[in-house]
Motif scaffolding. Structure first.
Motif, PDB file in Angstrom:
ATOM      1  N   UNK A 100      -3.389   1.120   6.362  1.00 42.49           N
ATOM      2  CA  UNK A 100      -3.677   2.591   7.082  1.00 42.49           C
ATOM      3  C   UNK A 100      -2.615   3.249   6.539  1.00 42.49           C
ATOM      4  N   UNK A 101      -1.171   3.264   6.433  1.00 43.25           N
ATOM      5  CA  UNK A 101      -0.502   4.044   5.868  1.00 43.25           C
ATOM      6  C   UNK A 101      -0.767   4.532   4.541  1.00 43.25           C
ATOM      7  N   UNK A 102      -1.228   3.878   3.852  1.00 46.38           N
ATOM      8  CA  UNK A 102      -1.461   4.039   2.276  1.00 46.38           C
ATOM      9  C   UNK A 102      -2.825   5.134   2.449  1.00 46.38           C
ATOM     10  N   UNK A 103      -3.810   4.543   2.905  1.00 46.39           N
ATOM     11  CA  UNK A 103      -5.181   5.142   3.060  1.00 46.39           C
ATOM     12  C   UNK A 103      -4.662   6.903   3.541  1.00 46.39           C
ATOM     13  N   UNK A 104      -3.916   6.872   4.458  1.00 52.01           N
ATOM     14  CA  UNK A 104      -3.562   8.293   4.945  1.00 52.01           C
ATOM     15  C   UNK A 104      -2.654   8.851   3.785  1.00 52.01           C
ATOM     16  N   UNK A 105      -1.615   8.354   3.326  1.00 51.93           N
ATOM     17  CA  UNK A 105      -0.661   9.098   2.349  1.00 51.93           C
ATOM     18  C   UNK A 105      -1.655   9.334   0.997  1.00 51.93           C
ATOM     19  N   UNK A 106      -2.553   8.620   0.717  1.00 50.59           N
ATOM     20  CA  UNK A 106      -3.215   8.821  -0.576  1.00 50.59           C
ATOM     21  C   UNK A 106      -4.501   9.873  -0.318  1.00 50.59           C
ATOM     22  N   UNK A 107      -5.023   9.727   1.037  1.00 47.02           N
ATOM     23  CA  UNK A 107      -5.962  10.681   1.310  1.00 47.02           C
ATOM     24  C   UNK A 107      -5.657  12.034   1.839  1.00 47.02           C
ATOM     25  N   UNK A 108      -6.061  12.076   2.978  1.00 47.85           N
ATOM     26  CA  UNK A 108      -5.728  13.580   3.660  1.00 47.85           C
ATOM     27  C   UNK A 108      -4.208  14.041   3.693  1.00 47.85           C
ATOM     28  N   UNK A 109      -3.498  13.009   3.962  1.00 54.21           N
ATOM     29  CA  UNK A 109      -2.041  12.867   4.009  1.00 54.21           C
ATOM     30  C   UNK A 109      -1.512  13.676   5.174  1.00 54.21           C
ATOM     31  N   UNK A 110      -2.028  13.316   6.327  1.00 54.08           N
ATOM     32  CA  UNK A 110      -1.703  13.959   7.546  1.00 54.08           C
ATOM     33  C   UNK A 110      -0.242  13.341   7.820  1.00 54.08           C
ATOM     34  N   UNK A 111       0.822  14.198   8.050  1.00 57.46           N
ATOM     35  CA  UNK A 111       2.163  13.707   8.094  1.00 57.46           C
ATOM     36  C   UNK A 111       2.321  13.053   9.199  1.00 57.46           C
ATOM     37  N   UNK A 112       1.754  13.474  10.472  1.00 58.61           N
ATOM     38  CA  UNK A 112       2.099  12.755  11.660  1.00 58.61           C
ATOM     39  C   UNK A 112       1.127  11.676  11.799  1.00 58.61           C
ATOM     40  N   UNK A 113       0.143  11.470  11.432  1.00 61.67           N
ATOM     41  CA  UNK A 113      -0.616  10.077  11.516  1.00 61.67           C
ATOM     42  C   UNK A 113       0.060   9.200  10.593  1.00 61.67           C
ATOM     43  N   UNK A 114       0.444   9.632   9.393  1.00 60.96           N
ATOM     44  CA  UNK A 114       1.163   8.844   8.334  1.00 60.96           C
ATOM     45  C   UNK A 114       2.429   8.141   8.911  1.00 60.96           C
TER      46      UNK A 114
END
Length: 139
Positions: A100-114
């Motif tokens: 999940x962390x990688x999907x967020x980081x490599x995708x929309x990169x929402x810092x709070x969700x990451x």
């Protein structure tokens, strides 16, 4: 149970390779599009690279930070025969949090969700280590 722990390790290793592949593709594309000078790769001075290139590189590096404690916990559990459902559950949830962390980081990169996914994974790892400690002390 050992097979389930191995599956968690294999998934984490595959995640690392997928992130490495994405990082490479982004770097080569940026170099091809002249967004990064090839000379920047000599010293890995990529500060001026586009954000997706930097994010992929940073995500790749994170695969060798917190997951180190995951790998050590796996080895401890295998060595000490602590391969029950608790360890399998913690290992699996940790790896899912890393995905999940990688999907967020490599995708929309929402810092709070990451950040939340990172902290959740770190918490699971901490609980697992506490569980390993308790199991050892109660032997």
């Amino acid at each position: 149970m050992e097979k389930w722990l191995f599956l968690a390790v294999l998934t984490q290793v595959l995640l690392t390779f997928v992130v490495m592949f994405i990082m490479g593709r982004r770097r080569f594309a940026a170099a091809k599009n002249k967004q990064i000078e090839l000379s920047a790769f000599k010293t890995m001075s990529l500060e001026s690279a586009p954000e997706p290139v930097i994010a992929a590189g940073r995500n790749f590096l994170t695969q060798f930070e917190l997951p180190v404690l995951f790998y050590v916990a796996i080895l401890m559990c295998l060595q000490l025969n602590l391969t029950g459902w608790f360890s399998v559950g913690c290992a699996s949830v940790f790896v899912i949090s890393r995905i999940i962390h990688s999907v967020i980081h490599l995708g929309h990169n929402d810092v709070v969700k990451r950040y939340k996914s990172f902290v959740f994974g770190a918490f699971v790892l901490l609980v697992w280590w506490m569980g390993i400690t308790v199991q050892l002390m109660l032997r």
